[in-house]
Design a protein around this motif. Structure first.
Motif, PDB file in Angstrom:
ATOM      1  N   UNK A  36     -63.784  46.469 -21.643  1.00 57.34           N
ATOM      2  CA  UNK A  36     -63.601  46.990 -23.003  1.00 57.34           C
ATOM      3  C   UNK A  36     -64.089  48.437 -23.094  1.00 57.34           C
ATOM      4  N   UNK A  37     -65.152  48.751 -22.375  1.00 57.91           N
ATOM      5  CA  UNK A  37     -65.661  50.123 -22.364  1.00 57.91           C
ATOM      6  C   UNK A  37     -64.636  51.071 -21.769  1.00 57.91           C
ATOM      7  N   UNK A  38     -64.067  50.703 -20.625  1.00 61.08           N
ATOM      8  CA  UNK A  38     -63.070  51.549 -19.979  1.00 61.08           C
ATOM      9  C   UNK A  38     -61.820  51.661 -20.843  1.00 61.08           C
ATOM     10  N   UNK A  39     -61.390  50.541 -21.435  1.00 63.12           N
ATOM     11  CA  UNK A  39     -60.203  50.572 -22.287  1.00 63.12           C
ATOM     12  C   UNK A  39     -60.423  51.470 -23.498  1.00 63.12           C
ATOM     13  N   UNK A  40     -61.606  51.384 -24.088  1.00 67.73           N
ATOM     14  CA  UNK A  40     -61.889  52.250 -25.235  1.00 67.73           C
ATOM     15  C   UNK A  40     -61.925  53.717 -24.870  1.00 67.73           C
ATOM     16  N   UNK A  41     -62.400  54.018 -23.656  1.00 66.20           N
ATOM     17  CA  UNK A  41     -62.459  55.419 -23.234  1.00 66.20           C
ATOM     18  C   UNK A  41     -61.076  56.000 -22.966  1.00 66.20           C
ATOM     19  N   UNK A  65     -56.945  56.532 -35.692  1.00 68.09           N
ATOM     20  CA  UNK A  65     -57.806  55.576 -36.389  1.00 68.09           C
ATOM     21  C   UNK A  65     -58.238  54.468 -35.431  1.00 68.09           C
ATOM     22  N   UNK A  66     -59.483  54.027 -35.517  1.00 74.21           N
ATOM     23  CA  UNK A  66     -59.943  52.981 -34.600  1.00 74.21           C
ATOM     24  C   UNK A  66     -59.188  51.680 -34.815  1.00 74.21           C
ATOM     25  N   UNK A  67     -58.918  50.974 -33.737  1.00 72.88           N
ATOM     26  CA  UNK A  67     -58.203  49.711 -33.805  1.00 72.88           C
ATOM     27  C   UNK A  67     -59.090  48.632 -34.425  1.00 72.88           C
ATOM     28  N   UNK A  68     -58.540  47.781 -35.300  1.00 71.55           N
ATOM     29  CA  UNK A  68     -59.369  46.722 -35.894  1.00 71.55           C
ATOM     30  C   UNK A  68     -59.806  45.669 -34.896  1.00 71.55           C
ATOM     31  N   UNK A  69     -59.084  45.523 -33.802  1.00 75.45           N
ATOM     32  CA  UNK A  69     -59.443  44.552 -32.758  1.00 75.45           C
ATOM     33  C   UNK A  69     -59.500  45.262 -31.407  1.00 75.45           C
ATOM     34  N   UNK A  70     -60.391  44.848 -30.521  1.00 77.57           N
ATOM     35  CA  UNK A  70     -60.465  45.480 -29.193  1.00 77.57           C
ATOM     36  C   UNK A  70     -59.165  45.281 -28.410  1.00 77.57           C
ATOM     37  N   UNK A  71     -58.806  46.286 -27.631  1.00 77.29           N
ATOM     38  CA  UNK A  71     -57.612  46.225 -26.792  1.00 77.29           C
ATOM     39  C   UNK A  71     -57.987  46.506 -25.352  1.00 77.29           C
ATOM     40  N   UNK A  72     -57.544  45.628 -24.471  1.00 76.35           N
ATOM     41  CA  UNK A  72     -57.775  45.857 -23.044  1.00 76.35           C
ATOM     42  C   UNK A  72     -56.829  46.909 -22.486  1.00 76.35           C
ATOM     43  N   UNK A  73     -55.648  47.055 -23.128  1.00 76.68           N
ATOM     44  CA  UNK A  73     -54.682  48.077 -22.713  1.00 76.68           C
ATOM     45  C   UNK A  73     -54.361  48.931 -23.928  1.00 76.68           C
ATOM     46  N   UNK A  74     -54.983  50.098 -24.046  1.00 75.58           N
ATOM     47  CA  UNK A  74     -54.721  50.936 -25.223  1.00 75.58           C
ATOM     48  C   UNK A  74     -53.305  51.493 -25.214  1.00 75.58           C
ATOM     49  N   UNK A  75     -52.827  51.788 -26.384  1.00 74.83           N
ATOM     50  CA  UNK A  75     -51.474  52.349 -26.531  1.00 74.83           C
ATOM     51  C   UNK A  75     -51.540  53.510 -27.522  1.00 74.83           C
ATOM     52  N   UNK A  76     -51.378  54.734 -27.052  1.00 74.23           N
ATOM     53  CA  UNK A  76     -51.061  55.149 -25.673  1.00 74.23           C
ATOM     54  C   UNK A  76     -52.335  55.296 -24.834  1.00 74.23           C
TER      55      UNK A  76
END
Length: 286
Positions: free
Chosen positions: A37-42, A49-60
């Protein structure tokens, strides 16, 4: 004392593999998801705007957070300062602790008991209780706003715990081994360097990794002693990124990834000693 064993017998091969597998599974379950989650957020695009739920694969997927972390937070210079402190403090701390532990293992039993008791008392003293006297000493010496106060604790082995760990490791070695070294007319320093220290490599690997992580992540001491931004270490530089607004939170996470990666690398290198040297004395004494 003469026929004392060198420590607990090594685990059988099958049992050792089971425990290693369980340990690896525990590490994966506990530590890997937050790191992902740390790497995905980085890798999230800063400014969105911040995503309401964590994402393992951010877009973009974007590496702009890393570029801004290096530019805005000054992480490159801070990383060099942290590396300088670690390169000097970690080997020095391990060297002093191993020497003190070896000397303690060779003292008379009554003297050893006194020193061990004093070390245990020292471990009970809260670190915060020493902040004011230490600051007064370094300020009187004109060493504040330098990296010296961050390295100086290594001259004492960083912690009495390290000395006690080495003491237990050296005391576990057979007494006959030390007697044989004396028969060969080896000096205490040569016994420590050529015989005793190579036989406790797993202890050295463990304390090296622990000392590096504590030194690398040390935030309180740089906050107290360092005022010049050019001398900031990585934890202080990360603190400057923590005040960014939520839309730029990926920048802070990118800095956290850069700060976490060296510690993970050191642990990955140290764990090879844990997994492949269950009986460090066996091979060397054959």
């Amino acid at each position: 004392m003469g026929g004392r064993a060198s420590g607990p017998p090594p685990l059988p091969g099958a049992a050792g593999r089971v425990w290693r597998t369980l340990g690896a599974a525990f590490v994966i379950l506990v530590f890997v998801p937050p790191l992902l989650l740390l790497v995905a957020g980085s890798l999230t695009e800063p400014g969105l705007p911040p995503s309401p739920t964590p994402r393992l694969v951010p877009d973009p997927v974007s590496t702009a957070g890393y570029q801004q972390a290096l530019e805005i937070g000054g992480l490159l210079r801070a990383s060099l300062n942290s590396v300088l402190v670690a390169v000097v403090a970690v080997p020095l701390s391990v060297l002093v602790a191993s020497l003190a532990g070896f000397a303690l293992a060779r003292l008379a039993p009554r003297t050893t008991a006194t020193v061990v008791a004093a070390s245990l008392v020292a471990l009970m003293v809260p670190a915060t209780a020493l902040l004011v006297p230490r600051f007064a000493i370094f300020r009187a010496l004109g060493l504040t706003d330098t990296l010296v106060p961050l390295i100086a604790p290594a001259l004492l082995g960083t912690s009495p715990l390290y000395v006690l760990v080495y003491f237990l490791a050296f005391r576990a070695l057979p007494r006959d081994l030390y007697d044989a070294c004396l028969v060969e007319d080896l000096s205490p320093m040569r016994i420590w360097w050529r015989v005793a220290l190579p036989l406790v490599r797993p202890v050295t690997a463990a304390l090296t990794a622990l000392t590096f992580v504590l030194t690398w992540s040390n935030f309180l001491d740089p906050l107290i002693y360092v005022y010049d931004r050019d001398l900031f270490t990585l934890p202080l530089a990360l603190r400057s990124l923590s005040v960014l607004d939520p839309t730029n939170f990926p920048v802070f996470l990118a800095g956290a990834v850069l700060a976490t990666a060296p510690a993970l690398l050191v642990f990955a290198l140290a764990q090879r000693r844990f997994l492949h040297h269950d009986d460090p004395t066996g091979r060397d004494r054959r």
